[in-house]
Design a protein around this motif. Structure first.
Motif, mmCIF file in Angstrom:
data_model
loop_
_atom_site.group_PDB
_atom_site.id
_atom_site.type_symbol
_atom_site.label_atom_id
_atom_site.label_comp_id
_atom_site.label_asym_id
_atom_site.label_seq_id
_atom_site.Cartn_x
_atom_site.Cartn_y
_atom_site.Cartn_z
ATOM 1 N N ASP A 68 49.032 47.835 24.678
ATOM 2 C CA ASP A 68 48.664 47.380 26.078
ATOM 3 C C ASP A 68 49.721 46.325 26.913
ATOM 4 O O ASP A 68 49.381 45.278 26.667
ATOM 5 C CB ASP A 68 47.263 46.979 26.288
ATOM 6 N N THR A 70 50.170 45.400 29.709
ATOM 7 C CA THR A 70 49.639 44.354 30.856
ATOM 8 C C THR A 70 48.801 43.451 30.472
ATOM 9 O O THR A 70 48.296 42.404 31.321
ATOM 10 C CB THR A 70 48.712 45.455 31.722
ATOM 11 N N ASN A 71 48.392 43.298 29.042
ATOM 12 C CA ASN A 71 47.749 42.200 28.563
ATOM 13 C C ASN A 71 48.658 41.141 28.450
ATOM 14 O O ASN A 71 49.711 41.388 27.623
ATOM 15 C CB ASN A 71 47.074 42.725 27.421
ATOM 16 N N TYR A 74 49.929 40.714 24.835
ATOM 17 C CA TYR A 74 50.934 41.705 24.245
ATOM 18 C C TYR A 74 52.332 41.542 24.879
ATOM 19 O O TYR A 74 53.367 41.694 24.428
ATOM 20 C CB TYR A 74 50.522 42.967 24.381
ATOM 21 N N ASN A 247 38.293 40.285 24.627
ATOM 22 C CA ASN A 247 39.580 40.026 24.711
ATOM 23 C C ASN A 247 39.742 39.502 26.402
ATOM 24 O O ASN A 247 38.937 39.668 27.049
ATOM 25 C CB ASN A 247 40.915 41.117 24.491
ATOM 26 N N ASN A 248 40.978 39.156 26.705
ATOM 27 C CA ASN A 248 40.956 38.675 28.200
ATOM 28 C C ASN A 248 40.829 39.853 29.372
ATOM 29 O O ASN A 248 40.457 39.854 30.354
ATOM 30 C CB ASN A 248 42.271 37.789 28.321
ATOM 31 N N VAL A 249 41.261 41.026 28.755
ATOM 32 C CA VAL A 249 41.166 42.254 29.728
ATOM 33 C C VAL A 249 39.558 42.559 30.089
ATOM 34 O O VAL A 249 39.310 42.479 31.009
ATOM 35 C CB VAL A 249 41.798 43.326 29.312
ATOM 36 N N ASP A 275 41.704 35.160 23.647
ATOM 37 C CA ASP A 275 42.980 35.492 24.216
ATOM 38 C C ASP A 275 43.026 34.733 25.601
ATOM 39 O O ASP A 275 42.130 34.823 26.356
ATOM 40 C CB ASP A 275 43.392 36.832 24.665
ATOM 41 N N PHE A 277 45.613 33.410 28.975
ATOM 42 C CA PHE A 277 46.025 34.651 30.150
ATOM 43 C C PHE A 277 47.336 34.241 30.314
ATOM 44 O O PHE A 277 47.975 34.461 31.583
ATOM 45 C CB PHE A 277 44.984 34.142 31.390
#
Length: 337
Positions: A68, A70-71, A74, A247-249, A275, A277
């Motif tokens: 991902d 967008t995370n 990653y 996770n942050n998402v 995680d 941001f």
């Protein structure tokens, strides 16, 4: 088009010497090497990478497959992987599976057809074993990041998810919270299982009963289950005083869902997550997090991969690097009386 023979004529050396300089093979004096490189620059010579790969049996190209982009975790991991690859003279190709096994399989096909030297990847989940077996069959070196896959022996860089989960839970428990819910990734992902284990162990340590209704399992990747999350929140009774997001998402989606119910963090409910941001962490963050070393995941994973590629016979047994997370306490947890 400039050829190695043009370079050889201008530098007054043999074509073989030019080839050795380009491919970094054989013995060439520093003085001759510098002279050849100077002529290459003057003539704007660009080596033919396909021909070079045939000579070296290497393409000097690696592949990074994550779940991902967008995370922010990653995104930062990818930067670490790229920096390590370029430091060692490798180009880096990139793929994003969205935690979709079919999409991951398509990328494995691409990897096998493009003659990359190796792969750094975060698998979509346990069923990724079939895809990794294909890499093993074709003798393509790979290193796993963030997630283990049962039955697959490989180098891996991962976080200590269970310990970080326990620390986040300890923070909530120390603030008086007892009704704590977990919004987590799929149980087919090793890191999600570790986070669930840490959650359950801390409940047991504090003599609290685990409540299966307090656990919501979904995807770590691009979130598409907002209606499911809302329905789960609606059936919770008693309503939790705190949430741990895997996770942050998931944390951001949870915040949206809570606010749509008129609940504010931390005034009405507390939230912590895995995680940080990324670049947005400097813009007055308020969520308490277990910040993983995202850049080091990518950088160290790529280092391990390059070691496997450059010295397959002497690289030794598979290595496991476990990186601890840092608990960053902010203001998303309310202390209960």
């Amino acid at each position: 088009m400039v050829t190695i023979y043009d370079i050889a004529n201008k530098a007054n050396v043999s074509a073989m010497t030019v080839s050795r300089v380009i491919n970094n093979t054989g013995r060439v004096s520093d003085k001759t090497r510098a002279k050849v490189k100077k002529v290459m620059q003057e003539l704007n010579y660009v080596p033919n990478q396909m021909a070079r790969s045939l000579v070296l049996q290497q393409s000097k190209t690696l592949f990074l497959l994550i779940t991902d982009i967008t995370n922010p975790f990653y995104t930062t991991l990818s930067r670490g992987a790229e920096d390590a690859a370029r430091k060692h003279g490798y180009n880096l190709l990139f793929g994003n599976s969205d935690e979709n096994l079919s999409k991951e399989s398509e990328y494995i096909n691409t990897i096998l057809s493009t003659r990359v030297d190796g792969v750094l990847l975060a698998p979509a989940g346990d069923p990724s074993a079939a895809h990794l077996e294909r890499l093993l069959e074709r003798n393509v070196p790979f290193v796993l990041i963030d997630r283990e896959v049962p039955g697959i022996q490989s180098d891996i860089v991962q976080g200590d998810s269970k310990e970080a989960s326990k620390k986040l839970m300890e923070h909530l428990l120390s603030y008086g919270h007892r009704n704590i819910a977990l919004v987590n990734g799929s149980s087919s992902i090793s890191s999600a299982r570790d986070r669930l284990q840490g959650y359950n162990e801390m409940l047991k340590l504090h003599d609290l009963s685990a409540n299966e209704r307090y656990i919501f399992e979904t995807s770590f990747g691009p979130f598409k289950d907002q209606s499911g999350l809302m329905a789960w929140l609606d059936q919770l009774h008693p309503f939790p005083t705190a949430f741990l997001a895997g996770n942050n998402v998931l944390a951001m989606e949870l915040l949206h869902a809570l606010r749509s119910r008129g609940l504010q963090v931390p005034e009405d409910v507390s939230v912590v997550c895995f995680d940080d941001f990324g670049m947005y962490s400097d813009l007055d963050p308020f969520i308490t997090v277990a910040a993983q070393q995202a850049y080091q995941f990518g950088y160290l994973g790529m280092q391990l991969l390059i070691e496997r590629i450059t010295d397959r016979e002497e690289a030794g047994p598979q290595k496991k690097i476990i990186l601890p997370a840092e608990i960053i306490v902010r203001r998303s947890v309310k202390k209960l009386a």
